[in-house]
Design a protein around this motif. Structure first.
Motif, PDB file in Angstrom:
ATOM      1  N   GLY A 107       0.852  -1.184   0.000  1.00 31.10           N
ATOM      2  CA  GLY A 107       0.000   0.000   0.000  1.00 31.10           C
ATOM      3  C   GLY A 107       0.890   1.237   0.000  1.00 31.10           C
TER       4      GLY A 107
ATOM      5  N   MET B 136       2.748   2.663   2.376  1.00 31.12           N
ATOM      6  CA  MET B 136       4.084   2.459   2.951  1.00 31.12           C
ATOM      7  C   MET B 136       4.900   1.491   2.094  1.00 31.12           C
ATOM      8  SD  MET B 136       4.765   4.418   5.406  1.00 31.12           S
ATOM      9  CE  MET B 136       6.263   3.662   6.017  1.00 31.12           C
ATOM     10  N   GLY B 137       4.265   0.439   1.574  1.00 28.18           N
ATOM     11  CA  GLY B 137       4.969  -0.524   0.731  1.00 28.18           C
ATOM     12  C   GLY B 137       5.646   0.166  -0.450  1.00 28.18           C
TER      13      GLY B 137
ATOM     14  N   VAL C 230       3.960  -8.526  -1.968  1.00 31.76           N
ATOM     15  CA  VAL C 230       2.730  -9.329  -1.819  1.00 31.76           C
ATOM     16  C   VAL C 230       1.645  -8.454  -1.242  1.00 31.76           C
ATOM     17  CG1 VAL C 230       1.845 -11.567  -1.040  1.00 31.76           C
ATOM     18  CG2 VAL C 230       4.255 -11.036  -0.739  1.00 31.76           C
TER      19      VAL C 230
ATOM     20  N   SER D 200      -3.656 -13.272   0.249  1.00 33.18           N
ATOM     21  CA  SER D 200      -3.989 -12.741   1.575  1.00 33.18           C
ATOM     22  C   SER D 200      -3.807 -13.806   2.646  1.00 33.18           C
ATOM     23  CB  SER D 200      -5.418 -12.196   1.611  1.00 33.18           C
ATOM     24  OG  SER D 200      -6.314 -13.230   1.315  1.00 33.18           O
TER      25      SER D 200
ATOM     26  N   ILE E  24       1.455 -16.249   1.742  1.00 32.63           N
ATOM     27  CA  ILE E  24       2.430 -15.147   1.825  1.00 32.63           C
ATOM     28  C   ILE E  24       3.797 -15.694   2.223  1.00 32.63           C
ATOM     29  CG2 ILE E  24       3.038 -13.062   3.135  1.00 32.63           C
ATOM     30  CD1 ILE E  24      -0.001 -12.445   3.214  1.00 32.63           C
TER      31      ILE E  24
ATOM     32  N   PHE F 210       4.114  -4.194   6.302  1.00 29.96           N
ATOM     33  CA  PHE F 210       3.245  -3.043   6.596  1.00 29.96           C
ATOM     34  C   PHE F 210       1.890  -3.368   5.983  1.00 29.96           C
ATOM     35  CE2 PHE F 210       5.423   0.863   8.216  1.00 29.96           C
ATOM     36  CZ  PHE F 210       6.721   0.392   8.282  1.00 29.96           C
TER      37      PHE F 210
ATOM     38  N   PRO G 161      -3.864  -4.022  10.950  1.00 27.10           N
ATOM     39  CA  PRO G 161      -3.908  -4.626  12.286  1.00 27.10           C
ATOM     40  C   PRO G 161      -4.655  -5.975  12.337  1.00 27.10           C
ATOM     41  CG  PRO G 161      -4.473  -2.291  12.404  1.00 27.10           C
ATOM     42  CD  PRO G 161      -4.333  -2.623  10.943  1.00 27.10           C
TER      43      PRO G 161
ATOM     44  N   VAL H 159      -4.568  -8.426  10.233  1.00 28.43           N
ATOM     45  CA  VAL H 159      -3.879  -9.570   9.616  1.00 28.43           C
ATOM     46  C   VAL H 159      -2.435  -9.733  10.091  1.00 28.43           C
ATOM     47  CG1 VAL H 159      -5.304  -9.456   7.524  1.00 28.43           C
ATOM     48  CG2 VAL H 159      -3.126  -8.244   7.557  1.00 28.43           C
TER      49      VAL H 159
ATOM     50  N   ASN I 249       0.258 -13.018   9.945  1.00 33.52           N
ATOM     51  CA  ASN I 249       1.391 -12.911   9.021  1.00 33.52           C
ATOM     52  C   ASN I 249       2.702 -13.183   9.769  1.00 33.52           C
ATOM     53  OD1 ASN I 249      -0.136 -12.335   6.784  1.00 33.52           O
ATOM     54  ND2 ASN I 249       0.262 -10.136   6.772  1.00 33.52           N
TER      55      ASN I 249
ATOM     56  N   THR J 176       0.800  -1.377  13.050  1.00 31.80           N
ATOM     57  CA  THR J 176       0.531  -1.115  14.472  1.00 31.80           C
ATOM     58  C   THR J 176      -0.826  -1.737  14.846  1.00 31.80           C
ATOM     59  OG1 THR J 176      -0.354   1.016  13.768  1.00 31.80           O
ATOM     60  CG2 THR J 176       1.890   1.000  14.629  1.00 31.80           C
TER      61      THR J 176
ATOM     62  N   ALA K  44       6.382   1.185  16.858  1.00 26.51           N
ATOM     63  CA  ALA K  44       5.123   1.883  16.558  1.00 26.51           C
ATOM     64  C   ALA K  44       5.393   3.042  15.616  1.00 26.51           C
ATOM     65  CB  ALA K  44       4.492   2.386  17.844  1.00 26.51           C
TER      66      ALA K  44
HETATM   67  N1  LIG Z   1       5.410   1.850  12.434  1.00 23.84           N
HETATM   68  C1  LIG Z   1       5.394   2.906  11.630  1.00 23.84           C
HETATM   69  O1  LIG Z   1       6.315   3.748  11.633  1.00 23.84           O
HETATM   70  C2  LIG Z   1       4.245   3.084  10.669  1.00 23.84           C
HETATM   71  C3  LIG Z   1       4.277   4.092   9.701  1.00 23.84           C
HETATM   72  C4  LIG Z   1       3.217   4.179   8.787  1.00 23.84           C
HETATM   73  C5  LIG Z   1       2.187   3.256   8.853  1.00 23.84           C
HETATM   74  N2  LIG Z   1       2.184   2.314   9.829  1.00 23.84           N
HETATM   75  C6  LIG Z   1       1.152   1.282   9.896  1.00 23.84           C
HETATM   76  O2  LIG Z   1       1.417   0.353   8.836  1.00 23.84           O
HETATM   77  C7  LIG Z   1       0.200  -0.195   8.352  1.00 23.84           C
HETATM   78  C8  LIG Z   1       0.101   0.013   6.836  1.00 23.84           C
HETATM   79  O3  LIG Z   1       0.127   1.415   6.532  1.00 23.84           O
HETATM   80  P1  LIG Z   1      -0.112   1.928   5.033  1.00 23.84           P
HETATM   81  O4  LIG Z   1      -0.165   3.405   5.157  1.00 23.84           O
HETATM   82  O5  LIG Z   1       0.846   1.306   4.090  1.00 23.84           O
HETATM   83  O6  LIG Z   1      -1.584   1.373   4.771  1.00 23.84           O
HETATM   84  P2  LIG Z   1      -2.266   1.077   3.354  1.00 23.84           P
HETATM   85  O7  LIG Z   1      -3.705   0.826   3.650  1.00 23.84           O
HETATM   86  O8  LIG Z   1      -1.896   2.101   2.350  1.00 23.84           O
HETATM   87  O9  LIG Z   1      -1.576  -0.303   2.911  1.00 23.84           O
HETATM   88  C9  LIG Z   1      -1.779  -1.516   3.559  1.00 23.84           C
HETATM   89  C10 LIG Z   1      -1.739  -2.593   2.493  1.00 23.84           C
HETATM   90  O10 LIG Z   1      -1.774  -3.873   3.131  1.00 23.84           O
HETATM   91  C11 LIG Z   1      -2.525  -4.716   2.290  1.00 23.84           C
HETATM   92  N3  LIG Z   1      -2.975  -5.901   3.002  1.00 23.84           N
HETATM   93  C12 LIG Z   1      -4.126  -6.108   3.673  1.00 23.84           C
HETATM   94  N4  LIG Z   1      -4.174  -7.360   4.127  1.00 23.84           N
HETATM   95  C13 LIG Z   1      -3.024  -7.964   3.750  1.00 23.84           C
HETATM   96  C14 LIG Z   1      -2.488  -9.251   3.917  1.00 23.84           C
HETATM   97  N5  LIG Z   1      -3.146 -10.208   4.585  1.00 23.84           N
HETATM   98  N6  LIG Z   1      -1.270  -9.510   3.406  1.00 23.84           N
HETATM   99  C15 LIG Z   1      -0.581  -8.572   2.718  1.00 23.84           C
HETATM  100  N7  LIG Z   1      -1.048  -7.324   2.514  1.00 23.84           N
HETATM  101  C16 LIG Z   1      -2.252  -7.035   3.033  1.00 23.84           C
HETATM  102  C17 LIG Z   1      -3.662  -3.836   1.788  1.00 23.84           C
HETATM  103  O11 LIG Z   1      -4.262  -4.392   0.606  1.00 23.84           O
HETATM  104  C18 LIG Z   1      -2.945  -2.524   1.520  1.00 23.84           C
HETATM  105  O12 LIG Z   1      -2.489  -2.413   0.190  1.00 23.84           O
HETATM  106  C19 LIG Z   1      -0.902   0.477   9.196  1.00 23.84           C
HETATM  107  O13 LIG Z   1      -1.169  -0.346  10.309  1.00 23.84           O
HETATM  108  C20 LIG Z   1      -0.262   1.764   9.672  1.00 23.84           C
HETATM  109  O14 LIG Z   1      -0.832   2.253  10.857  1.00 23.84           O
HETATM  110  C21 LIG Z   1       3.189   2.207  10.727  1.00 23.84           C
END
Ligand SMILES: NC(=O)c1ccc[n+]([C@@H]2O[C@H](COP(=O)([O-])OP(=O)(O)OC[C@H]3O[C@@H](n4cnc5c(N)ncnc54)[C@H](O)[C@@H]3O)[C@@H](O)[C@H]2O)c1
Length: 256
Positions: A9, A11-12, A30, A42, A47, A62, A65, A67, A71, A87, A111
């Protein structure tokens, strides 16, 4: 280093760009729905199988919460250094820590991967320690994030709250709901706002009858978070190779 990204997503995508700029190779992405991911899966078993097949030397997770815990449980037996950014799974931390040790592997979780936020943790800890010498001061936390954020309050806000309580003995419990009665002095109020595209703001208030001290951290770009997560994987991989530290779960304070 060959890296697999679980969750492709916001962050990815940022992680890919930062990791490639640092000379790493993304061997797998993935995600169940992202059209540009290498594998759409999923189930945690699928995975883990894709990660194993990719030849990745490190994994960054990333996702969401709901899943993340499954994982992690499926990735740990691969014994590949694993950095988790998702997180909202604090209540499973002890169970995961035990599984990391049982699987004799290395995992990193935080976090918040921003170096600035981790400096902010230290500043808040010191401020809370100083303020706690004066009975007049109360404390509260407020955070704001974009509307796509799944968990509330943020993991970062809960980490800050825990640091305040460690350094300000008068605060003993966190309250995240609205107050319908007068707060008691040992309650630490942590409130959240979800609005638009705000990347992340955390504010700590120390308030006395005479003045207010406000400490604020504001994220300007998510690139700092991605960079911190890639640095964490580099550190974890080196730690594993050098066997400088035993298998286990590590975090930012271990690295910085
Ligand atoms: N620790 C940190 O510094 C930090 C920073 C930013 C975001 N986060 C956390 O990271 C997480 C993701 O953030 P984001 O902004 O990329 O969110 P996002 O919604 O843009 O991306 C999350 C991705 O995960 C995918 N996903 C869902 N289920 C899955 C699975 N079973 N296997 C693989 N992929 C799956 C979704 O399809 C989506 O593309 C959130 O929990 C966010 O709070 C943490």
């Amino acid at each position: 280093m060959k890296i697999a990204l679980v969750g492709y997503g916001q962050m990815g995508h940022m992680l890919r760009s930062v990791a490639e700029k640092k000379g790493h190779e993304i061997v797998l992405t993935v995600d169940p729905i992202a059209k540009d991911a290498d594998v759409n899966a999923s189930s945690p078993e699928e995975i883990a199988a894709a990660v194993k097949k990719s030849g990745a030397e490190g994994v960054i997770e990333f996702t969401h919460p709901s899943v993340v815990v499954n994982n992690i449980k499926n990735l740990l037996p691969l014994q590949i250094p694993l950095v988790v950014g998702t997180t909202g799974w604090n209540e499973h931390k002890d169970e995961i820590r035990q599984l990391v040790e049982k699987n004799q592997t290395y995992m990193f979780q935080a976090a918040n991967y921003s170096i600035g936020v981790n400096l902010f943790y230290r500043i808040v800890s010191e401020a809370a320690r100083l303020v706690s010498s004066y009975d007049d001061y109360d404390c509260a936390l407020w955070e704001a994030h974009h509307t796509k954020k799944a968990d509330s309050p943020s993991g970062t806000a809960l980490e800050i709250a825990s640091l305040v309580m460690q350094n300000m003995p008068s605060k003993k419990t966190i309250v995240t709901d609205a107050f319908h009665q007068r707060p008691s002095p040992e309650q630490l109020h942590v409130s959240s706002t979800r609005i638009g595209s705000v990347p992340g703001t955390h504010k700590v208030y120390f308030d006395s009858p005479f003045d207010t001290i406000e400490l604020t951290h504001t994220v300007r770009s998510r690139e700092g978070l991605a960079l911190g997560a890639v640095c964490a994987l580099e550190w974890l991989s080196k730690t594993e190779k050098d066997k400088k530290l035993p298998c286990g779960m590590y975090t930012m304070s271990d690295m910085l």
